[in-house]
Design a protein around this motif. Structure first.
Motif, PDB file in Angstrom:
ATOM      1  N   LEU A  22       0.993  -1.135  -0.107  1.00 17.96           N
ATOM      2  CA  LEU A  22      -0.128   0.228  -0.010  1.00 17.96           C
ATOM      3  C   LEU A  22       0.843   1.344   0.012  1.00 17.96           C
ATOM      4  CD1 LEU A  22      -2.564  -1.056   2.571  1.00 17.96           C
ATOM      5  CD2 LEU A  22      -3.000  -1.214   0.083  1.00 17.96           C
ATOM      6  N   ALA A  23       0.572   2.061  -0.810  1.00 20.49           N
ATOM      7  CA  ALA A  23       1.390   3.369  -1.113  1.00 20.49           C
ATOM      8  C   ALA A  23       0.494   4.523  -0.118  1.00 20.49           C
ATOM      9  CB  ALA A  23       1.595   3.788  -2.424  1.00 20.49           C
ATOM     10  N   GLY A  24       1.321   5.641  -0.107  1.00 24.28           N
ATOM     11  CA  GLY A  24       0.698   6.842   0.565  1.00 24.28           C
ATOM     12  C   GLY A  24       0.200   6.783   1.955  1.00 24.28           C
ATOM     13  N   VAL A  25       1.149   5.814   2.635  1.00 24.20           N
ATOM     14  CA  VAL A  25       1.097   5.708   4.166  1.00 24.20           C
ATOM     15  C   VAL A  25       2.348   5.974   4.477  1.00 24.20           C
ATOM     16  CG1 VAL A  25      -0.779   4.263   4.429  1.00 24.20           C
ATOM     17  CG2 VAL A  25       1.320   3.101   3.990  1.00 24.20           C
ATOM     18  N   GLU A  63     -11.149  -0.158  -1.033  1.00 24.06           N
ATOM     19  CA  GLU A  63     -11.942   0.016   0.462  1.00 24.06           C
ATOM     20  C   GLU A  63     -11.150  -0.044   1.525  1.00 24.06           C
ATOM     21  OE1 GLU A  63     -14.987  -2.905   1.075  1.00 24.06           O
ATOM     22  OE2 GLU A  63     -15.139  -2.189   3.186  1.00 24.06           O
ATOM     23  N   ILE A  64     -10.115  -0.664   1.853  1.00 23.41           N
ATOM     24  CA  ILE A  64      -9.062  -0.884   3.021  1.00 23.41           C
ATOM     25  C   ILE A  64      -8.276   0.613   2.999  1.00 23.41           C
ATOM     26  CG2 ILE A  64      -6.937  -1.798   3.837  1.00 23.41           C
ATOM     27  CD1 ILE A  64      -8.646  -4.710   2.542  1.00 23.41           C
ATOM     28  N   SER A  65      -7.776   0.927   1.688  1.00 22.72           N
ATOM     29  CA  SER A  65      -6.837   2.097   1.507  1.00 22.72           C
ATOM     30  C   SER A  65      -7.877   3.390   1.971  1.00 22.72           C
ATOM     31  CB  SER A  65      -6.591   2.434   0.234  1.00 22.72           C
ATOM     32  OG  SER A  65      -5.666   1.386  -0.105  1.00 22.72           O
ATOM     33  N   ARG A  66      -9.313   3.365   1.993  1.00 25.73           N
ATOM     34  CA  ARG A  66      -9.935   4.610   2.349  1.00 25.73           C
ATOM     35  C   ARG A  66     -10.086   4.405   3.746  1.00 25.73           C
ATOM     36  NH1 ARG A  66     -14.041   3.583  -1.474  1.00 25.73           N
ATOM     37  NH2 ARG A  66     -15.121   2.455   0.127  1.00 25.73           N
ATOM     38  N   LYS A  67     -10.355   3.291   4.263  1.00 34.01           N
ATOM     39  CA  LYS A  67     -10.366   3.043   5.872  1.00 34.01           C
ATOM     40  C   LYS A  67      -9.159   3.473   6.512  1.00 34.01           C
ATOM     41  CE  LYS A  67     -14.242   0.145   5.977  1.00 34.01           C
ATOM     42  NZ  LYS A  67     -14.564  -1.430   6.104  1.00 34.01           N
ATOM     43  N   SER A  73      -9.819  -0.830   9.794  1.00 33.44           N
ATOM     44  CA  SER A  73      -9.910  -1.627   8.790  1.00 33.44           C
ATOM     45  C   SER A  73      -9.931  -3.218   9.479  1.00 33.44           C
ATOM     46  CB  SER A  73      -8.866  -1.708   7.807  1.00 33.44           C
ATOM     47  OG  SER A  73      -8.632  -2.886   7.157  1.00 33.44           O
ATOM     48  N   GLU A  74     -10.669  -4.174   8.998  1.00 34.89           N
ATOM     49  CA  GLU A  74     -10.563  -5.371   9.649  1.00 34.89           C
ATOM     50  C   GLU A  74      -9.285  -6.381   9.009  1.00 34.89           C
ATOM     51  OE1 GLU A  74     -12.417  -6.695  12.043  1.00 34.89           O
ATOM     52  OE2 GLU A  74     -13.345  -4.452  11.964  1.00 34.89           O
ATOM     53  N   ALA A  75      -8.812  -5.721   7.971  1.00 33.67           N
ATOM     54  CA  ALA A  75      -7.737  -6.445   7.293  1.00 33.67           C
ATOM     55  C   ALA A  75      -6.442  -6.333   8.044  1.00 33.67           C
ATOM     56  CB  ALA A  75      -7.535  -5.742   5.789  1.00 33.67           C
TER      57      ALA A  75
END
Ligand code: MG
Length: 310
Positions: A22-25, A63-67, A73-75
Motif C-alpha cells: 500500500l502506497a501513501g502511508v 476500500e481498505i485504503s480508504r479506511k 480496517s479488519e484487514a
C-alpha cells in the motif's frame, strides 16, 4: 498495484501469503490478502484465477485504503519491515530466459550472431531468490556475473497466442537478476547446450514484487540499470529490446504458457564477461551489493555471500 509474496517473521512455507503493497502511508504497509475472506491467499491462487480475483482484489484494496488512515480496517496490515519477502511467484512452472535480446549486448558478445527468432534457455524454480537475499557464490564458478532484466509474469494460460492478443496474457512485471557462471556457461554453449551455467542454486533473484500490467501501459520505454556497490555497470532502456514482449509471449506460447510463468526479456550491455581488456575485476565478489533496477517496476537488491564449498 504492487503484489508481493511474503511470510510474517518466523513463519515458514514455500508459497507464502499474497500481499498488496500500500502506497501513501508513512511506512510501506503490506495488506495480507490471505487474511481477508474472499480474496486469494497466495500469488498462485490469484494468478490461477486472475479474471475473477483481480477485480475483487482491486475493490478490496480501494476500500481498505480508504479506511486505513483512520484505522478501523479488519484487514491485517504488516509493516514491510516486519515480513520476509519471497520471490513474487515463488514456484513458477517455467522460467524462460531470453538470450541476446539487446543489440548492444549482442555487439559486446562479438562471437555470437544475431538470430531471426527468439532464443532462450530454461531456468528451474529452485534458482529463485527474493529481494534482500544473500546469494553465495556457487562452488563451481569463479566468473560470477550479473545481468539485469525486465521479467514478464504470465496471468492467463495460453497456447499459440497471436501477437496481437499477447498482452492480454500478461499479469505484470518484475525485476530479474540473471546471475551467470560464465566459466560453465560459455563452454556449455560451445557444445550447443546451456543448463548448469544458468541453473546453479540461488542464481535467479527476482522481485521485490510484481507490478500489475495496468500500471505500466508501455513496458517498452523503461529505464533499466544494474549497479554493483553503487557503481553503474549496465544502463539502457527496454525500448531497445530486439524481440518485444508481444512477440516473446506469442513465440514461447508454442510450449504453452501457464499462470505464473516468467519470461525474462534479456539483458543490455555492460556485463562483466565482455569487459575489455580484462573482465576479472568486474566479476562478483563476496560482500558486493547488486542493485537491479527497472523504472516503474522497482529495485531488486541482493548481497553476494562467501563462496560455497562442495
Ligand atoms: Mg540473461
Amino acid at each position: 498495484m504492487l503484489l508481493a509474496s511474503f511470510l510474517p517473521r518466523g513463519e515458514r512455507g514455500r508459497h507464502g501469503r499474497l500481499g498488496v503493497v500500500l502506497a501513501g502511508v508513512p511506512e510501506q504497509l503490506l495488506l495480507d490478502a490471505s487474511s481477508v475472506s474472499g480474496l486469494p491467499a497466495t500469488m498462485s491462487d490469484l494468478l490461477d484465477n486472475w479474471d475473477a480475483h483481480f477485480p475483487r482484489l482491486l475493490a478490496a484494496v480501494e476500500e481498505i485504503s480508504r479506511k486505513q488512515p483512520a484505522g478501523g480496517s479488519e484487514a491485517l496490515l504488516w509493516p514491510l519491515s516486519d515480513v520476509t519477502l519471497l520471490p513474487p511467484v515463488p514456484r513458477p512452472t517455467k522460467i524462460v530466459c531470453m538470450g541476446f535480446n539487446y543489440a548492444e549486448h549482442l555487439e559486446e558478445g562479438e562471437t555470437f550472431a544475431a538470430s531471426n527468432f527468439p532464443t532462450a534457455f530454461l531456468r528451474s524454480a529452485t534458482c529463485l531468490r527474493p529481494h534482500g537475499a544473500r546469494v553465495p557464490i556457487p562452488a563451481p564458478t569463479s566468473q560470477f556475473d550479473y545481468e539485469v532484466e525486465l521479467a514478464v509474469v504470465v496471468g492467463r494460460e495460453g497456447k499459440y497466442i497471436p501477437e496481437e492478443r499477447a498482452m492480454e496474457h500478461v499479469a505484470g512485471y518484475t525485476v530479474f537478476l540473471d546471475l551467470s557462471a560464465r566459466d560453465i556457461q560459455l563452454p556449455e554453449m560451445k557444445q550447443g547446450m546451456l543448463l548448469l551455467g544458468k541453473n546453479l542454486d540461488g542464481t535467479a533473484p527476482c522481485g521485490p514484487w510484481l507490478v500489475t500490467a495496468d500500471e505500466i501501459p508501455d513496458p517498452h520505454g523503461l529505464g533499466i540499470r544494474c549497479r554493483v556497490n553503487g557503481e553503474e555497470r549496465q544502463a539502457s532502456n527496454t525500448s531497445h529490446l530486439i524481440f518485444k514482449i508481444p512477440k516473446l509471449v506469442s513465440y514461447w506460447s508454442q510450449m504453452r504458457l501457464e499462470p505464473g510463468d516468467i519470461i525474462a526479456t534479456g539483458t543490455p550491455a555492460g556485463v562483466a564477461a565482455f569487459r575489455k581488456p580484462d573482465p576479472t575485476p568486474f566479476y562478483l565478489k563476496p560482500g558486493d551489493v547488486v542493485e537491479a533496477e527497472v523504472e516503474r517496476v522497482g529495485v531488486l537488491r541482493v548481497e553476494i555471500g562467501e563462496r560455497e564449498r562442495w
